[in-house]
Motif scaffolding. Structure first.
Motif, mmCIF file in Angstrom:
data_model
loop_
_atom_site.group_PDB
_atom_site.id
_atom_site.type_symbol
_atom_site.label_atom_id
_atom_site.label_comp_id
_atom_site.label_asym_id
_atom_site.label_seq_id
_atom_site.Cartn_x
_atom_site.Cartn_y
_atom_site.Cartn_z
ATOM 1 N N PRO A 1 0.822 -1.215 0.000
ATOM 2 C CA PRO A 1 0.000 0.000 0.000
ATOM 3 C C PRO A 1 0.852 1.259 0.000
ATOM 4 O O PRO A 1 2.052 1.237 0.271
ATOM 5 C CB PRO A 1 -0.727 -0.113 1.344
ATOM 6 N N GLN A 2 0.217 2.383 -0.261
ATOM 7 C CA GLN A 2 0.868 3.668 -0.047
ATOM 8 C C GLN A 2 0.904 3.944 1.453
ATOM 9 O O GLN A 2 -0.070 3.728 2.165
ATOM 10 C CB GLN A 2 0.098 4.786 -0.766
ATOM 11 N N TYR A 3 2.064 4.433 1.939
ATOM 12 C CA TYR A 3 2.192 4.711 3.371
ATOM 13 C C TYR A 3 3.309 5.717 3.581
ATOM 14 O O TYR A 3 4.408 5.558 3.046
ATOM 15 C CB TYR A 3 2.502 3.423 4.127
ATOM 16 N N SER A 4 3.019 6.754 4.329
ATOM 17 C CA SER A 4 4.024 7.757 4.656
ATOM 18 C C SER A 4 3.551 8.533 5.871
ATOM 19 O O SER A 4 2.430 8.339 6.362
ATOM 20 C CB SER A 4 4.237 8.722 3.474
ATOM 21 N N MET A 5 4.393 9.427 6.350
ATOM 22 C CA MET A 5 4.009 10.309 7.462
ATOM 23 C C MET A 5 2.717 11.056 7.160
ATOM 24 O O MET A 5 1.921 11.335 8.054
ATOM 25 C CB MET A 5 5.103 11.353 7.706
ATOM 26 N N LEU A 6 2.509 11.387 5.887
ATOM 27 C CA LEU A 6 1.348 12.176 5.495
ATOM 28 C C LEU A 6 0.144 11.333 5.118
ATOM 29 O O LEU A 6 -0.985 11.831 5.096
ATOM 30 C CB LEU A 6 1.707 13.077 4.299
ATOM 31 N N HIS A 7 0.364 10.054 4.815
ATOM 32 C CA HIS A 7 -0.703 9.192 4.285
ATOM 33 C C HIS A 7 -0.710 7.902 5.101
ATOM 34 O O HIS A 7 0.028 6.967 4.819
ATOM 35 C CB HIS A 7 -0.439 8.901 2.808
ATOM 36 N N ARG A 8 -1.581 7.843 6.107
ATOM 37 C CA ARG A 8 -1.541 6.753 7.081
ATOM 38 C C ARG A 8 -2.820 5.924 7.099
ATOM 39 O O ARG A 8 -3.184 5.340 8.116
ATOM 40 C CB ARG A 8 -1.277 7.320 8.488
ATOM 41 N N ILE A 9 -3.506 5.842 5.995
ATOM 42 C CA ILE A 9 -4.837 5.234 5.990
ATOM 43 C C ILE A 9 -4.823 3.733 6.256
ATOM 44 O O ILE A 9 -5.859 3.160 6.594
ATOM 45 C CB ILE A 9 -5.592 5.531 4.676
ATOM 46 N N ILE A 10 -3.674 3.081 6.139
ATOM 47 C CA ILE A 10 -3.634 1.627 6.386
ATOM 48 C C ILE A 10 -3.564 1.300 7.870
ATOM 49 O O ILE A 10 -3.779 0.142 8.256
ATOM 50 C CB ILE A 10 -2.458 0.953 5.661
ATOM 51 N N GLU A 11 -3.260 2.277 8.705
ATOM 52 C CA GLU A 11 -3.015 1.972 10.114
ATOM 53 C C GLU A 11 -4.266 1.491 10.846
ATOM 54 O O GLU A 11 -4.177 0.678 11.765
ATOM 55 C CB GLU A 11 -2.436 3.202 10.822
ATOM 56 N N GLY A 12 -5.436 1.980 10.441
ATOM 57 C CA GLY A 12 -6.652 1.672 11.179
ATOM 58 C C GLY A 12 -7.154 0.258 11.006
ATOM 59 O O GLY A 12 -7.594 -0.377 11.980
ATOM 60 N N GLU A 13 -7.104 -0.287 9.776
ATOM 61 C CA GLU A 13 -7.696 -1.593 9.508
ATOM 62 C C GLU A 13 -6.754 -2.562 8.799
ATOM 63 O O GLU A 13 -6.676 -3.739 9.162
ATOM 64 C CB GLU A 13 -8.976 -1.421 8.677
ATOM 65 N N VAL A 14 -6.044 -2.091 7.773
ATOM 66 C CA VAL A 14 -5.201 -2.986 6.975
ATOM 67 C C VAL A 14 -4.061 -3.556 7.808
ATOM 68 O O VAL A 14 -3.814 -4.773 7.802
ATOM 69 C CB VAL A 14 -4.649 -2.257 5.728
ATOM 70 N N VAL A 15 -3.357 -2.708 8.534
ATOM 71 C CA VAL A 15 -2.222 -3.196 9.325
ATOM 72 C C VAL A 15 -2.659 -4.190 10.402
ATOM 73 O O VAL A 15 -2.068 -5.279 10.515
ATOM 74 C CB VAL A 15 -1.422 -2.021 9.921
#
Length: 336
Positions: free
Chosen positions: A178-192
């Motif tokens: 997935p896309q992941y960075s300091m600015l783009h953290r959308i995977i932290e809530g469910e995907v991770v």
């Protein structure tokens, strides 16, 4: 170089993974891409990621040529399937059995290899039954053309359903890209959390947020010549959401944090994503060999807790973290 296991699998990969992509496939770009691959090897990177769609196959050809002569067992080579390739016919896309089985053969031919270590679904295909897709991936593995399978930009629910089928079929679904960075953290809530439970590791792309986290884009100033923000062929649209003055101002506040740690801002950004225990590798690209050498320095860096808190405070509410946005990566119409 630091090495990490890819999810719960027994395969180790370099924490900095080199992403091979070309936009135009010109000779100059091919030569620079080859130089970047050689620099990656010299820097200790052993893991390389590409896709059939990059420059309509040319990226795979360039990567294969650059790696020719290397001991194959010492490399981990990943590619992906989904987006249109070739002439863009009706079946030159998606995750149908036909496209997957033809796609892996095309990728191996262009790479000049007998197998890839990881074969990934570049997106989720809502038009093909998941059972058909997973059976085709299982057959690719059983044929010895790929060792493991992975997905890219899938939701937690899609990953869970695919993992259950993979278990039934006796193949290893080991990764999410997935896309992941300091600015783009959308995977932290469910995907991770889902991947931690199921044993998938993240191979994250755009850890430097399309270059924004290098700090080279300044609020109120013209974009640097030749940068992605000036690339009208597609780069400019991809980076545009980060190029507002609020975000750019907050990013500049990261400079002293990086400086205190003896890191460049790019190195800080790469080290930040590697701080997540579920991240197996940070996927970095480069337009110049020296960028590869710089990014490698982030491997093995541990950012102190106080610096992590300072990063959050500096970025504040410009961070995107809504997990519902993951689903937006799933195309709702055929990409033809």
């Amino acid at each position: 170089m630091e090495f990490r296991y890819l999810g719960r699998s027994g395969m180790q990969i370099s924490a900095i993974t080199y992403g091979n992509w070309l936009t135009h496939g010109s000779q100059v770009e091919n030569d620079v891409a080859t130089q970047c691959v050689r620099t990656a090897l010299d820097s200790g990177i052993t893991t390389f990621d590409t896709a059939d769609v990059y420059a309509n196959g040319r990226a795979e050809e360039v990567l294969g040529a650059a790696l020719a002569g290397e001991r194959r067992e010492s490399l981990e080579v990943f590619t992906k399937v989904y987006w249109p390739v070739g002439p863009g016919g009706r079946n030159d896309q998606g995750l149908s059995r036909k496209h997957i089985l033809e796609g892996i053969d095309g990728s191996l031919r262009r790479l000049g290899m007998d197998y890839v270590d990881l074969y990934q679904a570049h997106r989720y295909d809502v038009f093909t039954p998941l059972e058909e897709t997973m059976q085709a991936f299982a057959d690719v593995v059983r044929a010895g053309k790929a060792l493991y399978i992975g997905v890219s930009e899938w939701t937690a629910e899609q990953i869970r359903e695919a993992h259950a089928l993979a278990v039934e079929l006796g193949v290893s679904l080991v990764s999410s890209q997935p896309q992941y960075s300091m600015l783009h953290r959308i995977i932290e809530g469910e995907v991770v959390p889902t991947c931690e439970e199921l044993g998938l590791g993240q191979i994250v792309w755009s850890p430097i947020a399309q270059g924004v986290l290098t700090g080279k884009y300044k609020p109120g100033e013209d974009y640097p010549a030749g940068s992605r923000a000036t690339d009208e062929s597609g780069g400019a649209s991809a980076i545009s959401r980060f190029l507002n003055d609020d975000t750019l101002t907050r990013v500049q506040a990261l400079a002293p944090i990086a400086g205190d740690l003896g890191l460049s801002m790019a190195q800080l950004a790469v080290a930040w994503v590697l701080q997540n225990a579920n991240v197996s590798a940070a996927l970095v690209g480069a337009s110049r060999p020296e960028q590869v050498a710089e990014n490698v320095e982030a491997a093995g860096v541990r950012i102190p807790d106080d610096a992590m808190k300072a990063i959050d405070a500096a970025l504040g509410d410009v961070v995107v973290s809504d997990p519902a946005q993951v689903a937006r990566s799933t195309p709702r119409k055929r990409p033809a």
